[in-house]
Enzyme design. Structure first.
Site: not given
Ligand code: AMP
Length: 196
Positions: A10, A85, A124, A136, A147
């Site tokens: 994404k 999400r 990655r 990360r 996740r």
């Molecule tokens: P991402 O970079 O989008 O994979 O997000 C990393 C982490 O941030 C996720 O695993 C969640 O812990 C938190 N996170 C990001 N976006 C959301 C969201 N829309 N709702 C809840 N937690 C989020």
């Protein structure tokens, strides 16, 4: 909007879309990691949640997105990456957009299978290590499993949510990055999304 499990690409596709369409990228993951790094009150609250691969409470991310949408830099449009999400977040987003006279053009769902996902995340992490970049914390395979589990339970229902209103565009996310990008752009062209 870009929808898809962790590791589906994404972030990568969002970057390419914002470059082509000259629009903003609204990524809750980026916003939350920045807050965690900065050690703000919000950052301290969410750091542990992110590290264990769980979702941050809806009200927190909805607040972040509402603020970001109101910034003048996003007036020409934006790509949502990692938000919504949950179905509650999607409903809140609908309200936020309606109140501002805005609407979602398309929901691109990057479809992946689970084995490919694990593989991609490990690649990655290995690449980041060899580049000397910090990995990360939540890309650790055991956290990734959490996740993906959360994705299936909390986020996957969004396919139906957006499918029912005719916004969903499924794209094979297991193709090479350039192919995925070109398939997304072809789908958007069919919707007459302009690049200017
Ligand atoms: P991402 O970079 O989008 O994979 O997000 C990393 C982490 O941030 C996720 O695993 C969640 O812990 C938190 N996170 C990001 N976006 C959301 C969201 N829309 N709702 C809840 N937690 C989020």
């Amino acid at each position: 909007m870009l929808l898809g499990p962790p590791g589906a690409g994404k972030g990568t596709q969002a970057e390419r879309l914002i470059a082509q369409y000259k629009i903003a990228q609204l990524s809750t993951g980026v916003m939350l990691r920045a807050a965690a790094m900065a050690g703000t009150v919000l950052g301290r609250k969410v750091k542990a949640i992110i590290a264990r691969g769980d979702l941050v409470p809806d009200d927190v991310v909805i607040g972040l997105i509402a603020e970001a949408i109101d910034l003048s830099t996003v007036k020409t449009g934006f790509v949502l990456d990692g938000f919504p999400r949950t179905v509650s977040q999607a409903i809140a987003l609908d309200n936020l957009l309606n109140n501002r006279g805005l609407a979602i053009d398309a929901v691109i769902e990057l479809k992946m299978d689970e084995a490919a996902l694990l593989n991609r995340i490990e690649t990655r992490a290995a690449k980041n290590r060899s580049d000397g970049q910090s990995v990360r914390e939540d890309d650790d395979p055991s956290i990734l499993i959490q996740r993906i589990k959360n994705y299936k339970v909390q986020t996957a229902p969004l396919s139906d949510y957006y499918g029912k209103v005719g916004l969903l565009i499924p794209i094979d996310g297991m193709q090479p990055i350039d192919v995925v990008e070109s398939n997304i752009k072809k789908a958007l062209q069919k919707l007459h999304c302009s690049t200017t």
